[in-house]
Design a protein around this motif. Structure first.
Motif, PDB file in Angstrom:
ATOM      1  N   GLY A 110       0.782  -1.225   0.000  1.00 41.33           N
ATOM      2  CA  GLY A 110       0.000   0.000   0.000  1.00 41.33           C
ATOM      3  C   GLY A 110       0.813   1.274   0.000  1.00 41.33           C
ATOM      4  N   ALA A 123       2.256   0.226  -3.571  1.00 41.55           N
ATOM      5  CA  ALA A 123       0.915   0.249  -4.155  1.00 41.55           C
ATOM      6  C   ALA A 123       0.908  -0.033  -5.650  1.00 41.55           C
ATOM      7  CB  ALA A 123       0.261   1.597  -3.875  1.00 41.55           C
ATOM      8  N   PHE A 154      -3.309  -3.490   1.193  1.00 46.37           N
ATOM      9  CA  PHE A 154      -3.148  -2.826  -0.099  1.00 46.37           C
ATOM     10  C   PHE A 154      -4.093  -1.639  -0.185  1.00 46.37           C
ATOM     11  CE2 PHE A 154      -5.512  -6.854  -0.406  1.00 46.37           C
ATOM     12  CZ  PHE A 154      -6.804  -6.391  -0.678  1.00 46.37           C
ATOM     13  N   ARG A 155      -3.983  -0.894  -1.266  1.00 44.54           N
ATOM     14  CA  ARG A 155      -4.840   0.264  -1.522  1.00 44.54           C
ATOM     15  C   ARG A 155      -5.897  -0.068  -2.575  1.00 44.54           C
ATOM     16  NH1 ARG A 155      -2.979   6.108  -0.503  1.00 44.54           N
ATOM     17  NH2 ARG A 155      -1.647   5.838   1.320  1.00 44.54           N
ATOM     18  N   HIS A 165      -7.917  -3.433  -6.056  1.00 41.98           N
ATOM     19  CA  HIS A 165      -8.201  -4.029  -4.756  1.00 41.98           C
ATOM     20  C   HIS A 165      -9.070  -5.283  -4.813  1.00 41.98           C
ATOM     21  CE1 HIS A 165     -11.562  -1.470  -5.609  1.00 41.98           C
ATOM     22  NE2 HIS A 165     -12.168  -1.662  -4.463  1.00 41.98           N
TER      23      HIS A 165
END
Length: 380
Positions: A110, A123, A154-155, A165
């Motif tokens: 992320g 990311a 994660f983003r 995602h």
């Protein structure tokens, strides 16, 4: 509120401290845990150490090894890895298992920092679905047969045109991750604007076989309760909201477990917390470096309090415990916690185009490990 189970770990409270570079070292984690015990009666969440680079861990770089320090009573011990290479991931996770370095491994996908994404790390990496899956699988393989769960953070994606995602959650769960966590911003947002909690709800609908944790814009206990109610997520990850407020976890635990929240600390109590934080930092780093590390926390601790600019400046330059003790006596201990101290804190920055390696977006199934992406220092 039901306990949160992440693999073998059962947390009484569904609250996780997000790893933050230069912040969530053993001193800060110890302080958070002590305050939760003092104000809520016990520790109930998960406190993750600051991120370490898998390659640096395997190579036993002294600074990285120092960062993996845990308190003697700290449990569960949670370690976050930054990684880009399945082979290095396996070696690092196997080292954690063989040397009993931690009870939980989280993996960071992320980080939005340009020096990281420019080389395909952080990311940027979940866009490469095959490579991402192989990295998660490597960590899970290394921990097979143990009680050490692997989780993944994660983003939403690289930017609004490249969301990753939903694929990342599906792949991580399929490869054996025990939970996934979503910071509800894209890399291009960095820490600016507002987190889109709707994307946490989408991920929760998409990933149904492992817990889904939400992260972004939790600055008070009410925010955590609202995120869980609005999105259906199984737990929350709190980062910038606890800067200068290490007692926030006691408030979160109380709110999510239906108990009355403890009264916010007075300025005198905050002064005692600052002193304890300094003592813990000095024990971890030595007094000189420890007090230099404390300086960045001072403005967060004193936010909203009428402390005066001269005293704030002096505390931001403090160099030893004796000097700190003298300065703390100048704070009025009777001042209650101010409403002005609520709300966003820490870095926010501005949104911007995400730096990526040349041709990074050409083939999301390219499994090639990005060159030089793991040659970064632990901590981000």
């Amino acid at each position: 509120m039901s306990p949160l189970r992440i693999g073998s770990l059962e947390l009484k409270s569904p609250v996780v401290l997000a790893p933050m570079a230069g912040i969530t070292n053993v001193a800060f984690r110890t302080l958070c845990r002590e305050l939760e015990i003092e104000r809520a009666g016990s520790t109930s969440g998960l406190y993750v150490c600051e991120m370490v680079t898998a390659r640096a861990l395997v190579e036993r770089q002294p600074a990285t090894m120092h960062m993996t320090t845990f308190g003697p009573d700290e449990t569960p011990r949670s370690l976050q890895l930054y990684t880009v290479d399945p082979d290095t991931t396996y070696a690092a996770a196997k080292m954690i298992v063989d040397e009993n370095l931690a009870d939980h491994i989280d993996m960071n996908f992320g980080c939005p920092v340009p020096k990281v994404t420019r080389k395909g790390g952080g990311a940027a990496l979940p866009y490469k679905r095959t490579l991402f899956g192989r990295i998660v699988a490597a960590a899970v393989k290394a921990t097979a047969g143990t009680d050490i769960p692997v989780t993944v953070k994660f983003r939403v994606g690289i930017d609004e045109d490249h969301h990753t995602h939903l694929d990342a959650g599906r792949i991580a769960a399929a490869e054996g991750a025990a939970a996934v966590a979503l910071h509800a911003r894209t890399a291009s947002q960095r820490y600016s604007g507002t987190a889109d909690w709707g994307e946490i709800a989408r991920l929760k609908e998409h990933v149904t076989d492992v817990p889904v944790l939400g992260n972004g814009d939790i600055f008070a206990a009410e925010d955590a309760a609202r995120m869980m109610a609005d999105t259906g997520c199984d737990g929350v990850v709190v980062g910038r909201g606890c800067l200068g407020r290490p007692w926030l976890f006691a408030e979160l635990s109380a709110a999510l477990n239906g108990r009355e929240q403890p009264t916010p600390p007075t300025l005198g109590e905050v002064a005692s917390i600052i002193r304890r934080h300094a003592e813990l930092l000095a024990a971890h780093h030595g007094e000189d470096k420890g007090l230099r590390e404390l300086r960045k926390h001072v403005s967060w601790y004193l936010r909203g309090f009428p402390a005066g600019s001269e005293l704030r400046v002096a505390m931001a330059l403090v160099s030893n415990l004796t000097e700190l003790d003298d300065l703390l006596t100048k704070l009025d201990p009777t001042i209650p916690f101010p409403k002005d101290a609520e709300g966003p804190r820490g870095r926010q920055g501005s949104p911007g185009k995400v730096a990526l390696p040349d041709g990074w977006l050409d083939d999301p199934d390219d499994p090639v490990v990005p060159a030089g992406a793991d040659l970064m220092h632990s901590g981000g």
